[in-house]
Design a protein around this motif. Structure first.
Motif, PDB file in Angstrom:
ATOM      1  N   LEU A 281       0.819  -1.207   0.000  1.00  0.00           N
ATOM      2  CA  LEU A 281       0.000   0.000   0.000  1.00  0.00           C
ATOM      3  C   LEU A 281       0.858   1.264   0.000  1.00  0.00           C
ATOM      4  O   LEU A 281       0.543   2.239  -0.705  1.00  0.00           O
ATOM      5  CB  LEU A 281      -0.921   0.001   1.224  1.00  0.00           C
ATOM      6  CG  LEU A 281      -1.967  -1.121   1.291  1.00  0.00           C
ATOM      7  CD1 LEU A 281      -2.678  -1.088   2.634  1.00  0.00           C
ATOM      8  CD2 LEU A 281      -2.970  -0.988   0.145  1.00  0.00           C
ATOM      9  N   ALA A 282       1.939   1.266   0.765  1.00  0.00           N
ATOM     10  CA  ALA A 282       2.744   2.477   0.920  1.00  0.00           C
ATOM     11  C   ALA A 282       3.501   2.834  -0.350  1.00  0.00           C
ATOM     12  O   ALA A 282       3.653   4.021  -0.674  1.00  0.00           O
ATOM     13  CB  ALA A 282       3.725   2.302   2.075  1.00  0.00           C
ATOM     14  N   ALA A 283       3.999   1.836  -1.063  1.00  0.00           N
ATOM     15  CA  ALA A 283       4.798   2.125  -2.255  1.00  0.00           C
ATOM     16  C   ALA A 283       3.973   2.755  -3.365  1.00  0.00           C
ATOM     17  O   ALA A 283       4.521   3.373  -4.280  1.00  0.00           O
ATOM     18  CB  ALA A 283       5.457   0.843  -2.763  1.00  0.00           C
ATOM     19  N   ALA A 284       2.660   2.611  -3.306  1.00  0.00           N
ATOM     20  CA  ALA A 284       1.797   3.188  -4.342  1.00  0.00           C
ATOM     21  C   ALA A 284       1.586   4.682  -4.152  1.00  0.00           C
ATOM     22  O   ALA A 284       1.009   5.334  -5.019  1.00  0.00           O
ATOM     23  CB  ALA A 284       0.443   2.472  -4.348  1.00  0.00           C
ATOM     24  N   ARG A 285       2.025   5.236  -3.016  1.00  0.00           N
ATOM     25  CA  ARG A 285       1.849   6.657  -2.736  1.00  0.00           C
ATOM     26  C   ARG A 285       3.195   7.336  -2.567  1.00  0.00           C
ATOM     27  O   ARG A 285       4.199   6.690  -2.235  1.00  0.00           O
ATOM     28  CB  ARG A 285       1.015   6.853  -1.469  1.00  0.00           C
ATOM     29  CG  ARG A 285      -0.387   6.289  -1.558  1.00  0.00           C
ATOM     30  CD  ARG A 285      -1.205   6.608  -0.329  1.00  0.00           C
ATOM     31  NE  ARG A 285      -1.231   8.046  -0.051  1.00  0.00           N
ATOM     32  CZ  ARG A 285      -1.993   8.597   0.893  1.00  0.00           C
ATOM     33  NH1 ARG A 285      -2.784   7.819   1.637  1.00  0.00           N
ATOM     34  NH2 ARG A 285      -1.982   9.896   1.104  1.00  0.00           N
ATOM     35  N   SER A 286       3.216   8.630  -2.788  1.00  0.00           N
ATOM     36  CA  SER A 286       4.462   9.372  -2.613  1.00  0.00           C
ATOM     37  C   SER A 286       4.697   9.769  -1.162  1.00  0.00           C
ATOM     38  O   SER A 286       5.830   9.992  -0.757  1.00  0.00           O
ATOM     39  CB  SER A 286       4.448  10.626  -3.493  1.00  0.00           C
ATOM     40  OG  SER A 286       3.333  11.446  -3.170  1.00  0.00           O
ATOM     41  N   ASP A 287       3.625   9.861  -0.369  1.00  0.00           N
ATOM     42  CA  ASP A 287       3.719  10.256   1.032  1.00  0.00           C
ATOM     43  C   ASP A 287       3.355   9.055   1.902  1.00  0.00           C
ATOM     44  O   ASP A 287       2.235   8.541   1.844  1.00  0.00           O
ATOM     45  CB  ASP A 287       2.752  11.414   1.300  1.00  0.00           C
ATOM     46  CG  ASP A 287       2.958  12.046   2.683  1.00  0.00           C
ATOM     47  OD1 ASP A 287       3.429  11.339   3.595  1.00  0.00           O
ATOM     48  OD2 ASP A 287       2.637  13.234   2.840  1.00  0.00           O
ATOM     49  N   GLN A 288       4.310   8.606   2.731  1.00  0.00           N
ATOM     50  CA  GLN A 288       4.086   7.429   3.567  1.00  0.00           C
ATOM     51  C   GLN A 288       3.757   7.773   5.018  1.00  0.00           C
ATOM     52  O   GLN A 288       3.690   6.877   5.863  1.00  0.00           O
ATOM     53  CB  GLN A 288       5.311   6.504   3.525  1.00  0.00           C
ATOM     54  CG  GLN A 288       5.447   5.689   2.271  1.00  0.00           C
ATOM     55  CD  GLN A 288       5.978   6.500   1.107  1.00  0.00           C
ATOM     56  OE1 GLN A 288       6.877   7.320   1.287  1.00  0.00           O
ATOM     57  NE2 GLN A 288       5.448   6.272  -0.088  1.00  0.00           N
ATOM     58  N   ARG A 289       3.539   9.040   5.329  1.00  0.00           N
ATOM     59  CA  ARG A 289       3.233   9.397   6.719  1.00  0.00           C
ATOM     60  C   ARG A 289       1.949   8.740   7.236  1.00  0.00           C
ATOM     61  O   ARG A 289       1.926   8.281   8.395  1.00  0.00           O
ATOM     62  CB  ARG A 289       3.162  10.919   6.858  1.00  0.00           C
ATOM     63  CG  ARG A 289       4.544  11.578   6.867  1.00  0.00           C
ATOM     64  CD  ARG A 289       4.451  13.086   6.931  1.00  0.00           C
ATOM     65  NE  ARG A 289       3.859  13.639   5.717  1.00  0.00           N
ATOM     66  CZ  ARG A 289       3.710  14.943   5.481  1.00  0.00           C
ATOM     67  NH1 ARG A 289       4.102  15.820   6.403  1.00  0.00           N
ATOM     68  NH2 ARG A 289       3.174  15.366   4.360  1.00  0.00           N
ATOM     69  N   PRO A 290       0.880   8.645   6.442  1.00  0.00           N
ATOM     70  CA  PRO A 290      -0.305   7.946   6.951  1.00  0.00           C
ATOM     71  C   PRO A 290      -0.024   6.495   7.310  1.00  0.00           C
ATOM     72  O   PRO A 290      -0.597   5.953   8.263  1.00  0.00           O
ATOM     73  CB  PRO A 290      -1.307   8.054   5.799  1.00  0.00           C
ATOM     74  CG  PRO A 290      -0.868   9.245   5.014  1.00  0.00           C
ATOM     75  CD  PRO A 290       0.613   9.252   5.115  1.00  0.00           C
ATOM     76  N   HIS A 291       0.876   5.859   6.570  1.00  0.00           N
ATOM     77  CA  HIS A 291       1.192   4.459   6.834  1.00  0.00           C
ATOM     78  C   HIS A 291       2.038   4.319   8.103  1.00  0.00           C
ATOM     79  O   HIS A 291       1.881   3.356   8.856  1.00  0.00           O
ATOM     80  CB  HIS A 291       1.910   3.860   5.630  1.00  0.00           C
ATOM     81  CG  HIS A 291       1.144   4.009   4.353  1.00  0.00           C
ATOM     82  ND1 HIS A 291       1.263   5.116   3.552  1.00  0.00           N
ATOM     83  CD2 HIS A 291       0.220   3.208   3.762  1.00  0.00           C
ATOM     84  CE1 HIS A 291       0.460   4.995   2.512  1.00  0.00           C
ATOM     85  NE2 HIS A 291      -0.179   3.851   2.613  1.00  0.00           N
ATOM     86  N   ILE A 292       2.921   5.288   8.340  1.00  0.00           N
ATOM     87  CA  ILE A 292       3.698   5.281   9.582  1.00  0.00           C
ATOM     88  C   ILE A 292       2.771   5.413  10.785  1.00  0.00           C
ATOM     89  O   ILE A 292       2.887   4.681  11.773  1.00  0.00           O
ATOM     90  CB  ILE A 292       4.737   6.424   9.559  1.00  0.00           C
ATOM     91  CG1 ILE A 292       5.835   6.111   8.538  1.00  0.00           C
ATOM     92  CG2 ILE A 292       5.355   6.626  10.943  1.00  0.00           C
ATOM     93  CD1 ILE A 292       6.831   7.244   8.339  1.00  0.00           C
TER      94      ILE A 292
END
Length: 413
Positions: A281-292
């Protein structure tokens, strides 16, 4: 350069090699690449996941369990720079193969009584240190950009699945024969990994670039690198402390040793699930803060559940905690690959984060044991770990931030 077809190998590099070109087709070579990658992934936590379930069965004291839990992260921190050295001297493919051979030697040595268990765990820790550094670079270099998240997820899923199967088997095998026989289970997947990676020795080695290209600051002077290190270090500390003591926590709460071992396997299956979902899921977005934020929240929920209902809800909380920890560990690998500007930068970020992160994590089992001894309860270490996860989440947000504006120094982010 990353491939545009995930089933293809680095054909251009192979074609320029002085060695004869392999006769296998690109599709067959790609299948061998994925097979070797999966077999290696199965092994990177198998040896370490055996200790928790075996501790109550083998009758090891707290000192033995603490030392066996401390050695893996300590070795992976101290020897992480060997991964960067192996990449420069051997290339990713050969580096991973020889690491798998060392891992096999360590798995065999671990069956030779307690002295062999200690020495073999050190060897396995060194091998996995090299693998940990090389995997993000290998994934970025050998798979298409759109596959980075998926292959990182496959790595984490395979890693968790292999550990879960072994964790579920060790207590019954030790009960029927001995703890040495249970430890020996890890030799089989280690041998398969070495055999599965052998075909990659035919891939032509691409020389690594300079350690720090002109104009790039050393990673240790960048906020990005320290943010990655903080996030990875806290996640890994909680992982190793939980891996070492969860069965004991559950036995002290009134569960049987076999049930505690089964719940440890549930935890590790959760690691596999979270490890696949988070990077995909995270690699599909440029911003990974929600995943953190997401993986931190899931970790805290699992830890609080173990405090409030360690016996009645053990399988549920073990699964929840496993999903959160697996997601956090795999998410760090995506951050290495996504925030690195080139393979050398990825390797530098990975090396720094894993060196300091694993050294921090090495204190986890001992700190958890000390808090338990001082308080007389497992609630204190579990609550302390929940607090650390929250702190690591805040410190890691910088690493998850998407970069939208060009900078003079792309590594200073």
């Amino acid at each position: 350069m990353p491939l545009t077809d995930p089933t293809a190998t680095t054909v251009s590099a192979t074609a320029t090699s002085t060695a004869p070109a392999p006769s296998r087709t690109p599709r067959a070579a790609g299948a061998l690449l994925v097979l070797g990658f999966v077999l290696l992934s199965l092994n990177t936590r198998v040896a370490f996941g055996q200790i928790g379930p075996l501790a109550p069965v083998a009758g090891w004291g707290p000192g033995t369990v603490t030392l066996l839990a401390l050695l893996p992260p300590l070795c992976m921190g101290l020897f992480a720079p060997l991964g960067a050295l192996a990449r420069r001297r051997l290339g990713e493919e050969r580096g991973l193969f020889w690491a798998s051979v060392l891992l096999l030697a360590g798995a065999v040595l671990r069956t030779a009584g307690l002295p062999g268990l200690y020495a073999g765990t050190v060897l396995v820790g060194v091998a996995v240190a090299v693998v940990n550094v090389l995997i993000p670079v290998f994934v970025r270099a050998r798979f298409a950009p759109r596959r980075i998240g998926t292959m990182t997820g496959v790595y984490a899923l395979s890693m968790g699945a292999g550990s879960a199967v072994v964790a579920a088997l060790v207590a019954p095998v030790a009960g029927a024969w001995s703890w040495q026989a249970a430890i020996a289970i890890a030799v089989v997947p280690a041998a398969l990994a070495a055999a599965g990676l052998a075909p990659q020795l035919r891939v032509a080695r691409t020389p690594a670039g300079p350690v720090a290209p002109a104009g790039r600051r050393r990673v240790g002077r960048t906020a990005l690198a320290w943010s990655l290190t903080a996030f990875f270090g806290v996640q890994t500390l909680v992982f190793y402390a939980t891996l070492a003591w969860l069965p004991t926590v559950l036995v002290d709460a009134g569960l049987s040793r076999t049930t505690a071992g089964t719940d440890q396997a549930v935890l590790i299956l959760g690691l596999a699930v979270g490890g696949f979902l988070a990077p995909t899921l995270a690699a599909a977005r440029s911003d990974q803060r929600p995943h953190i934020l997401g993986v931190a929240a899931v970790c805290v929920l699992g830890l609080l559940g173990l405090v409030l209902a360690p016996a009645g809800g053990a399988p549920l909380w073990a699964a929840v905690l496993g999903i959160g920890m697996g997601g956090g560990q795999a998410l760090a690998a995506v951050l290495f690959a996504r925030r690195g500007t080139d393979p050398d930068h990825v390797a530098a970020l990975s090396t720094m984060a894993q060196t300091w992160g694993y050294l921090l994590a090495a204190t986890g089992p001992a700190l958890a044991s000390a808090l338990h001894t001082a308080s007389g309860s497992w609630a204190a270490p579990l609550l302390a770990m929940a607090g650390l996860v929250a702190v690591g989440c805040v410190l890691g947000l910088r690493a998850g931030r998407a970069v939208t504006k060009p900078r003079r120094d792309p590594s200073d982010r």
